[in-house]
Scaffold this active site. Structure first.
Site, PDB file in Angstrom:
ATOM      1  N   THR A 178      -1.457  42.715 -17.947  1.00 35.44           N
ATOM      2  CA  THR A 178      -1.430  43.703 -16.861  1.00 35.44           C
ATOM      3  C   THR A 178      -1.995  43.027 -15.605  1.00 35.44           C
ATOM      4  OG1 THR A 178      -1.659  45.609 -18.287  1.00 35.44           O
ATOM      5  CG2 THR A 178      -2.660  45.816 -16.110  1.00 35.44           C
ATOM      6  N   ARG A 206       4.788  56.615 -23.864  1.00 35.17           N
ATOM      7  CA  ARG A 206       3.335  56.370 -23.820  1.00 35.17           C
ATOM      8  C   ARG A 206       2.907  55.966 -22.401  1.00 35.17           C
ATOM      9  NH1 ARG A 206      -0.095  51.915 -22.246  1.00 35.17           N
ATOM     10  NH2 ARG A 206      -2.033  52.107 -23.400  1.00 35.17           N
ATOM     11  N   GLY A 208      -0.608  54.672 -20.195  1.00 36.48           N
ATOM     12  CA  GLY A 208      -1.988  54.200 -20.350  1.00 36.48           C
ATOM     13  C   GLY A 208      -2.882  54.613 -19.196  1.00 36.48           C
ATOM     14  N   GLY A 230      -7.051  46.519 -20.111  1.00 41.37           N
ATOM     15  CA  GLY A 230      -7.578  46.690 -21.459  1.00 41.37           C
ATOM     16  C   GLY A 230      -6.845  47.805 -22.164  1.00 41.37           C
TER      17      GLY A 230
END
Ligand code: ASP
Length: 311
Positions: A178, A206, A208, A230
């Protein structure tokens, strides 16, 4: 008061050492961001330009390098925030464009909203003629097929991802590069942003921490700027970026604030992550609970510093 500008950027926390190409790309992206700041550009412009360079490289899990979800679609998340007026914009599950960070900025500047998701977010970005994303490469498709095989039938995926998530180490699930940045400009304003293709073994749909303001990203001129990487499933539950910013506002130093909050992330939700933290006075910290975090900083002296481990 004129501030000495500085920019920090990351290319993800995880286990894998960074490659030479990633190091060079991150150093160039920091140069791009810093040069903009030096010319008097805003922290917001510098953060967007730095993240765009990383999204365009194909070397990170963002923009054209984004991972595919288990149904073969490439859904991306991004957010950006500025510290002067606390304006923020974000997109989640956006598809088919090369620069989700610019789509996030357009949400901030061209709409009355903070977050657009899915197909409407994609249509919104297309209205602004954002550069289209090339189709996934052979290697990206192959990597997604391997993940898909390890899960089997679509209807089994939900149960199986849960099983796999509990057996795998977190850093094996994310750790996929990322990208993000934080910056301080000459006028003393700060900004933060992040962009991602998500994690491994993602169920379709999904989302994050990256597009969630206060979780993956936060910026407040009276506190500081934070950009996270993370396992989003853990970062969201602690609202890590805002938790760090609140501590900065209370007078804690960047390194003490990030250390305390990452410790809380590990002890309360068994999470793992890395963070860029920048205070409005230019003090900063880069810290991770993972074995590695590809990241760097530059304040204009010498060369940009890029490493994959920070104390
Ligand atoms: N935070 C990202 C997510 O959960 C992944 C990462 O930073 O590697 O989508």
């Amino acid at each position: 008061m004129t501030r000495h500008p500085i920019i920090l950027a990351h290319g993800g926390a995880g286990t894998r050492p960074m490659t030479g190409d990633q190091r060079e790309c991150l150093a160039n992206a920091l140069q791009t961001g810093y040069q903009a700041l030096k010319r008097g550009a805003s922290a917001l412009d510098a953060v967007e330009a730095t993240i765009r360079a990383l999204e365009a490289s194909g070397l990170f899990n963002a923009g054209i390098g984004s991972k595919l979800q288990l149904d073969g679609a490439r859904r991306m998340d991004a957010s950006i925030m500025e510290g002067r007026r606390l304006r923020a914009g974000a997109v989640a599950s956006i598809q088919g464009i090369s620069h989700p960070i610019t789509a996030a900025r357009l949400v901030m500047e061209e709409t009355a909203h903070v977050l657009l998701v899915g197909e409407p977010a994609t249509r919104f970005a297309r209205r602004f003629k954002l550069k289209r994303q090339p189709p996934p490469t052979h290697a990206q498709r192959a990597a997604s097929r391997v993940e898909h095989k390890s899960l089997g039938q679509l209807e089994l995926q939900a149960a199986k991802t849960l099983e796999l998530f509990s057996t795998l180490k977190h850093a094996e699930v994310f750790g996929r590069e990322t990208v993000g940045a934080v910056a301080l400009d000459k006028s003393g304003h700060i900004a933060a942003g992040a962009s991602t293709g998500g994690i491994a073994l993602m169920l379709p749909g999904r989302v994050g921490d990256t597009p969630l303001i206060g979780c993956g990203v936060y910026a407040d001129d009276e506190a500081g700027a934070v950009s996270m990487t993370g396992l989003g499933e853990s970062i969201i539950r602690i609202a890590v970026a805002k938790e760090i910013a609140d501590r900065l506002e209370a007078g804690t130093s960047p390194s003490a604030a990030v250390r305390t909050v990452l410790r809380k992330l590990m002890s309360r939700v068994k999470g793992s992550a890395g963070a860029l933290v920048l205070a409005p006075d230019g003090r900063w910290a880069i810290r991770h609970t993972t074995p590695r975090m590809t990241a760097g900083y530059w304040g204009g002296t010498g060369e940009p510093v890029v490493k994959d481990r920070f104390a």
